[in-house]
Design an enzyme around this catalytic site. Sequence first.
Site, short mmCIF file in Angstrom:
data_model
loop_
_atom_site.label_atom_id
_atom_site.label_comp_id
_atom_site.label_asym_id
_atom_site.label_seq_id
_atom_site.Cartn_x
_atom_site.Cartn_y
_atom_site.Cartn_z
N LYS A 1 0.84 -1.19 0.00
CA LYS A 1 0.00 0.00 0.00
C LYS A 1 0.88 1.25 0.00
O LYS A 1 1.96 1.25 0.60
CB LYS A 1 -0.86 0.04 1.27
CG LYS A 1 -1.96 -0.99 1.37
CD LYS A 1 -2.68 -0.84 2.71
CE LYS A 1 -3.75 -1.89 2.91
NZ LYS A 1 -4.92 -1.66 2.03
N ARG B 1 -10.25 -11.65 2.63
CA ARG B 1 -11.16 -12.71 2.18
C ARG B 1 -10.50 -14.08 2.23
O ARG B 1 -11.18 -15.09 2.35
CB ARG B 1 -11.67 -12.39 0.78
CG ARG B 1 -10.65 -12.43 -0.32
CD ARG B 1 -11.10 -11.66 -1.55
NE ARG B 1 -11.13 -10.23 -1.28
CZ ARG B 1 -11.56 -9.33 -2.16
NH1 ARG B 1 -11.99 -9.71 -3.35
NH2 ARG B 1 -11.56 -8.05 -1.86
#
Length: 460
Positions: free
Chosen positions: A239, A313
Amino acid sequence: MTLTFATQTDAAIPLYLIEKDAGDALSALPKPAQTWASANGFDGGLGQCLVVPSASGEVEMALVGLGTAKARNRKRFGAVAARGKLPEGVYQLASSHSDQITQEFALGWLLEGYRFDRYATQSAPKAQLVAPAGVDATRLETIAGGEVATRDLINTPAEDMGPDELELAVRKLAEAHGATISTIMGKALLDQNFPMVHAVGRAATRAPRLIDMRWGDEGPTLTLVGKGVCFDTGGLNLKPGASMGLMKKDMGGAATVLGLAQMIMALGLKLRLRVLIPAVENAVAGNAFRPGDILTSRKGLTVEINNTDAEGRLVLADALALADEETPDLIVSMATLTGAARVAVGPDLSPFYATETTDADALRNGAQSSADPVWELPFWDPYEAMIEPGIADLDNAPKGGFAGSITAALFLRRFVTDTPRYVHFDIYGWNPTAAPGRPKGGVGMGARALLDALPDLLEL
């Protein structure tokens, strides 16, 4: 921090809530108070606060504006902003209102008292409220206590809230309520078939783990699954710094299910509760999982990794597969999963998905009664093809940028195959701007709505 109502006292100061759209809203007050209010421009506007002095100059009563119904709808808990403006003392509600208004004001009053003071002293408002007649004070204090737990967990920086500390928080909660807890960590995750939890967390210095807490021995079965990514660098798909700054909140799903679990256990609800938390850090090291890798999940489904920053996820998938093996009456997952959800509905609403329409209806009703807004998004079957890359069973990060929250929810649904009733929350877990009852920082989302919906969801 404990948020409670004040003890009843004969010296309590009368507190009047004034609805701006209730005709002559000031007419119920003594004539001198009406004159004082008019002279000071008090008309019941949302969040207005006015102290009415006695002839000797002491506080005789206090007035708080409830505004109009439209204003209250636009700013839930808006009236409790007055708590910080009132002088120190014990106050008692002296005006009559609907059960909804009274309960919402009482809960908001408690939540307005929250301060995160672990690292620096934060002054809380000194005005205290006696529990209004007709409200369940114990229930509201319990709800506030669960919210405190959630906020504290999210607000704590990752150095002091890694997988180790998150597990310790669960252990303390379990001990306080007589629950049992077990943990699988490190390489044992591979031995016991939690390969994606291990893959996501193996590069971190603090070992990944699957935390499993159980409570209750009668009633319907509820399994809560919370994303516990204690810090998310994005992995090898690193990120940028601006996006990494809030990633201590990436365990907001775990924090929220723990706050909800605390409420359920403290209230002694007649159900059998299981809480599963995959607790990891998504770090960068030589053994980090890579873009292009194909992982095999607990369910046996293979997953192509097209972005290591779509890690939540993956850990949830293994935990959901475990939850599904027992086919509980209801599985609920909560996660700070996608930026797409935040873009779609902003930071206030809790987007959710439900496999059963009746469950979605129950959640909407619970949201209204608890002042905890939710919004249903669809498990849109035509988008299933977007999460099927061809080279593996599933794609963890479909290209194209469309329907990111929906495709993530569809991904998770693939791991709940035997349990008919599944609800997934894609929450933000952070309040970017201070608001009444919601200071800037970590915040629980959807937990109160779920709690209020449980009687309908599980026929309690």
